[in-house]
Scaffold this motif. Structure first.
Motif, short mmCIF file in Angstrom:
data_model
loop_
_atom_site.label_atom_id
_atom_site.label_comp_id
_atom_site.label_asym_id
_atom_site.label_seq_id
_atom_site.Cartn_x
_atom_site.Cartn_y
_atom_site.Cartn_z
N HIS A 76 132.53 65.77 11.60
CA HIS A 76 132.91 66.88 10.72
C HIS A 76 131.74 67.80 10.47
O HIS A 76 131.88 69.03 10.51
N ALA A 80 131.39 71.70 11.67
CA ALA A 80 131.21 72.72 10.64
C ALA A 80 129.98 73.58 10.94
O ALA A 80 130.01 74.80 10.77
N ARG A 84 130.08 77.62 11.69
CA ARG A 84 129.26 78.57 10.93
C ARG A 84 128.39 79.39 11.88
O ARG A 84 128.22 80.61 11.68
#
Length: 292
Positions: A76, A80, A84
């Protein structure tokens, strides 16, 4: 320069991940290449054989749940970070891992695969032009980094180690550590992609580092066949340490990349006694290309 078309970036966790993504982004832009970001998610079921080594079934189940939780968390966090990053760099096209590469511009993809990292990463690296790895944090972890050494010893391709801190701009000044070995020859070939467009190239050699094989002056001649103008410097060891002297010579040149062969002596000998490869892995603050 069209020799670089696919770059593999395995990311075990987010540790030093941003610096590696920035370096990979710069490479993809420079070569018009594809940056394939890969996260290998360990399978908690691999712990099951421990039941035959004195652990009860309940203990193994607990270990499996903990491992699965950690695996899920890392996956995760890496995803992420990737999302970004691409949101902040809209000029690089995001494609799926198995789609057709867009030849006219740089691209990036993200893939998660379950399995053993030491097997999956070298397998993917064999069909990449080089593998870019985030720098392990420090000290002993650098010398024993499983991903780094799996690629070095099992892929047949160069590995590029990103610096710990986010780099600024493109590679402009390239140093080539030369000692006449097959390993340094492989690193020299890998460095051509950067050397051909660099502002300056320097071949670094040292009598205490040299093995049987071609000399630095022969490397200068070889580079000239590729249209690359370079000079050579005979650097001294620092405090009787060749690795320390090599890194100091890179700093004197203001280099932002060092290309060198890895483990001309055995890895075990270097881990026990130290060596040039080990010193550079543990202390380099610039981008390093290594090859076996």
């Amino acid at each position: 320069m069209k020799d670089v078309r696919k770059i593999l970036l395995p990311m075990v966790s987010t540790s030093n991940g941003e610096a590696a993504l920035i370096r990979g982004y710069n490479f993809a832009r420079r070569f018009g290449a594809h940056l394939a970001v890969l996260h290998v998610r360990p399978d908690g079921r691999d712990i099951a054989p421990l039941a035959g080594e004195g652990l009860s079934g309940a203990m193994v189940e607990d270990l499996m749940r903990t491992a699965e939780h950690e695996s899920s968390r890392h996956a995760h966090e890496v995803r992420a970070l990737f999302e970004r990053f691409v949101a902040a760099h809209p000029d690089i096209e995001v494609i799926s891992p198995h789609s057709v590469f867009p030849w006219d511009k740089p691209s990036i993809s993200f893939n998660i695969i379950n399995g053993a990292e030491s097997e999956i990463v070298p397998s993917h690296a064999r069909l990449s032009d080089f593998t870019l790895v985030p720098h392990p944090d420090s000290g002993a972890e650098v010398s024993s980094s499983e991903t780094l050494h799996a690629v070095l010893f099992d892929s047949g391709r160069p590995v590029v180690i990103a610096p710990r801190t986010p780099p600024k701009g493109m590679i402009k000044r390239v140093c080539i550590g030369w000692n006449g070995t097959a390993e340094s020859s492989s690193a020299l070939r890998g460095a051509l992609a950067w050397a051909q467009t660099a502002e300056a190239v320097r071949v670094l050699h040292c009598e205490d580092y040299q093995r049987r094989g071609p000399k630095a002056r022969d490397v200068i001649d070889y580079l000239s066949f590729h249209g690359i103008k370079a000079d050579s410097v005979d650097f001294p060891p620092v405090d009787r340490d060749v690795g320390k002297g090599l890194l100091a010579a890179c700093h004197d040149f203001d280099a932002d990349m060092l290309a060198m062969g890895a483990y001309s002596h055995s890895r075990l000998r270097q881990l026990i006694l130290g060596g040039v490869t080990r010193y550079i892995l543990e202390h380099a603050d610039l981008t390093v290309l290594m090859s076996r």
